[in-house]
Design a protein around this motif. Structure first.
Motif, mmCIF file in Angstrom:
data_model
loop_
_atom_site.group_PDB
_atom_site.id
_atom_site.type_symbol
_atom_site.label_atom_id
_atom_site.label_comp_id
_atom_site.label_asym_id
_atom_site.label_seq_id
_atom_site.Cartn_x
_atom_site.Cartn_y
_atom_site.Cartn_z
ATOM 1 N N UNK A 222 18.166 -54.963 -108.193
ATOM 2 C CA UNK A 222 19.385 -55.621 -107.731
ATOM 3 C C UNK A 222 19.484 -55.718 -106.210
ATOM 4 N N UNK A 223 18.975 -54.708 -105.514
ATOM 5 C CA UNK A 223 19.057 -54.673 -104.059
ATOM 6 C C UNK A 223 17.649 -54.562 -103.477
ATOM 7 N N UNK A 224 17.340 -55.431 -102.524
ATOM 8 C CA UNK A 224 16.077 -55.362 -101.795
ATOM 9 C C UNK A 224 16.348 -54.745 -100.426
ATOM 10 N N UNK A 225 15.355 -54.067 -99.876
ATOM 11 C CA UNK A 225 15.586 -53.395 -98.589
ATOM 12 C C UNK A 225 14.276 -53.213 -97.843
ATOM 13 N N UNK A 226 14.393 -53.075 -96.534
ATOM 14 C CA UNK A 226 13.233 -52.814 -95.688
ATOM 15 C C UNK A 226 13.733 -52.310 -94.339
ATOM 16 N N UNK A 227 12.835 -51.703 -93.582
ATOM 17 C CA UNK A 227 13.201 -51.163 -92.277
ATOM 18 C C UNK A 227 12.103 -51.437 -91.264
ATOM 19 N N UNK A 228 12.496 -51.499 -89.999
ATOM 20 C CA UNK A 228 11.561 -51.571 -88.882
ATOM 21 C C UNK A 228 11.954 -50.513 -87.848
ATOM 22 N N UNK A 229 10.987 -49.773 -87.362
ATOM 23 C CA UNK A 229 11.225 -48.802 -86.308
ATOM 24 C C UNK A 229 11.620 -49.526 -85.013
ATOM 25 N N UNK A 230 12.249 -48.824 -84.057
ATOM 26 C CA UNK A 230 12.780 -49.487 -82.855
ATOM 27 C C UNK A 230 11.753 -50.272 -82.051
ATOM 28 N N UNK A 231 10.503 -49.820 -82.039
ATOM 29 C CA UNK A 231 9.513 -50.484 -81.197
ATOM 30 C C UNK A 231 8.931 -51.756 -81.819
ATOM 31 N N UNK A 232 9.195 -52.010 -83.091
ATOM 32 C CA UNK A 232 8.534 -53.121 -83.778
ATOM 33 C C UNK A 232 9.007 -54.483 -83.261
ATOM 34 N N UNK A 233 10.318 -54.702 -83.204
ATOM 35 C CA UNK A 233 10.825 -56.023 -82.804
ATOM 36 C C UNK A 233 10.380 -56.412 -81.398
ATOM 37 N N UNK A 234 10.504 -55.526 -80.381
ATOM 38 C CA UNK A 234 10.012 -55.912 -79.055
ATOM 39 C C UNK A 234 8.506 -56.185 -79.035
ATOM 40 N N UNK A 235 7.740 -55.382 -79.785
ATOM 41 C CA UNK A 235 6.293 -55.581 -79.804
ATOM 42 C C UNK A 235 5.919 -56.932 -80.409
ATOM 43 N N UNK A 236 6.723 -57.404 -81.358
ATOM 44 C CA UNK A 236 6.455 -58.689 -82.006
ATOM 45 C C UNK A 236 7.073 -59.864 -81.258
ATOM 46 N N UNK A 237 7.886 -59.590 -80.235
ATOM 47 C CA UNK A 237 8.562 -60.662 -79.519
ATOM 48 C C UNK A 237 9.689 -61.298 -80.312
ATOM 49 N N UNK B 151 12.038 -60.522 -95.612
ATOM 50 C CA UNK B 151 10.753 -60.901 -96.218
ATOM 51 C C UNK B 151 9.933 -59.669 -96.571
ATOM 52 N N UNK B 152 9.971 -58.664 -95.708
ATOM 53 C CA UNK B 152 9.268 -57.420 -96.017
ATOM 54 C C UNK B 152 9.845 -56.767 -97.266
ATOM 55 N N UNK B 153 11.151 -56.920 -97.457
ATOM 56 C CA UNK B 153 11.794 -56.342 -98.639
ATOM 57 C C UNK B 153 11.442 -57.036 -99.935
ATOM 58 N N UNK B 154 10.845 -58.236 -99.849
ATOM 59 C CA UNK B 154 10.385 -58.908 -101.057
ATOM 60 C C UNK B 154 10.894 -60.311 -101.252
ATOM 61 N N UNK B 155 11.755 -60.811 -100.343
ATOM 62 C CA UNK B 155 12.262 -62.172 -100.487
ATOM 63 C C UNK B 155 11.270 -63.157 -99.882
#
Length: 261
Positions: free
Chosen positions: A191-206, A218-222
């Motif tokens: 019923x619920x999809x979920x995912x997490x990113x550590x603090x450094x991930x978003x800046x590293x990916x731009x 998308x990481x959660x499965x959508x």
């Protein structure tokens, strides 16, 4: 003698990870931690290998846990697991040690965001939960993702935001509740999809904040196109990371200093 606790990641935490790996390679018993082993945090242990040519260090292993673990047990477990059992890499060997650096991240200050943009790039990691779009549930099926709490007005005509409740770990956070009947979910989908990113991930990916939230979905499965309605309906929580990093050379100097005392 144990180092006093400040709630921060300490060099002794990373030194202990080196101790754990060295003991495993030597087949000897692990030494006692030189810090308060009973403090509990979610944590990650990262191993990087420095380039012989002087370039940026490369990831060699990174594994952790989002539940609060006693530091003595958690660091011992994940120092070993990230060094020898990260399936993306070959196990660390004795010849790798002189070029290694160890990072320890203690995750803190878990809070439910007021909305999906209520967090700061480079400061917060995010945990995103959302109703599985494949169920085609009406909006009323899920609980409100978050609400903005305020204190009473002080007479100035404005309300002051109340402090957010802070939780010790991801597992302690309030979760997105979804009421799903058997008829609404005949394929027994999550019923619920979920995912997490550590603090450094978003800046590293731009990434922007929106990019990061979409990537988490998308990481959660959508697999479809993320809409603004999906973002607004998600429960996004944020957390911070207190980090320390030491090299093999620093660990050796610390060992020499400790043994001479």
């Amino acid at each position: 003698m144990s180092s006093p606790s400040s709630g921060d990641a300490l060099p002794e935490h990373a030194y202990y990870c080196f101790d754990v790996v060295q003991a495993a390679l030597d087949g000897t018993a692990q030494p006692a931690p030189q810090f308060d082993r009973d403090e509990a945090f979610p944590l990650f242990v990262t191993w990087n290998v420095r380039s012989r040519s002087g370039g940026e260090p490369r990831l060699r292993g990174c594994i952790g846990n989002f539940g609060a673990l006693r530091l003595g047990d958690g660091l011992a477990e994940y120092a070993h697991t990230s060094a020898f059992e990260d399936s993306r890499f070959d196990p660390i060997t004795a010849k790798d040690l002189p070029r290694l650096e160890c990072g320890v991240s203690l995750l803190t200050d878990f809070e439910v965001c007021d909305d999906y943009l209520d967090w700061e790039l480079g400061t917060h990691g995010i945990y995103v939960e959302f109703v599985n779009p494949a169920l085609n549930l009406p909006p009323s099926s899920s609980s409100s993702p978050a609400s903005t709490a305020t204190t009473p007005s002080t007479g100035s005509g404005t309300a002051t935001p109340a402090p957010k409740p802070t939780y010790r770990s991801l597992s302690a956070l309030p979760k997105l509740d979804v009421a799903v009947s058997r008829a609404q979910n005949p394929r027994n989908l999550r019923p619920v999809l979920h995912a997490t990113f550590l603090p450094e991930v978003a800046p590293a990916q731009g990434w922007t904040k929106v990019d990061a939230v979409d990537a988490a979905m998308r990481k959660g499965g959508f697999k479809g196109v993320v809409t603004d309605e999906m973002r607004r309906g998600a429960r996004v929580s944020r957390y911070q990371s207190r980090k320390v990093k030491v090299t093999w050379d620093e660990w050796q100097r610390w060992r020499s200093s400790s043994s001479s005392q």
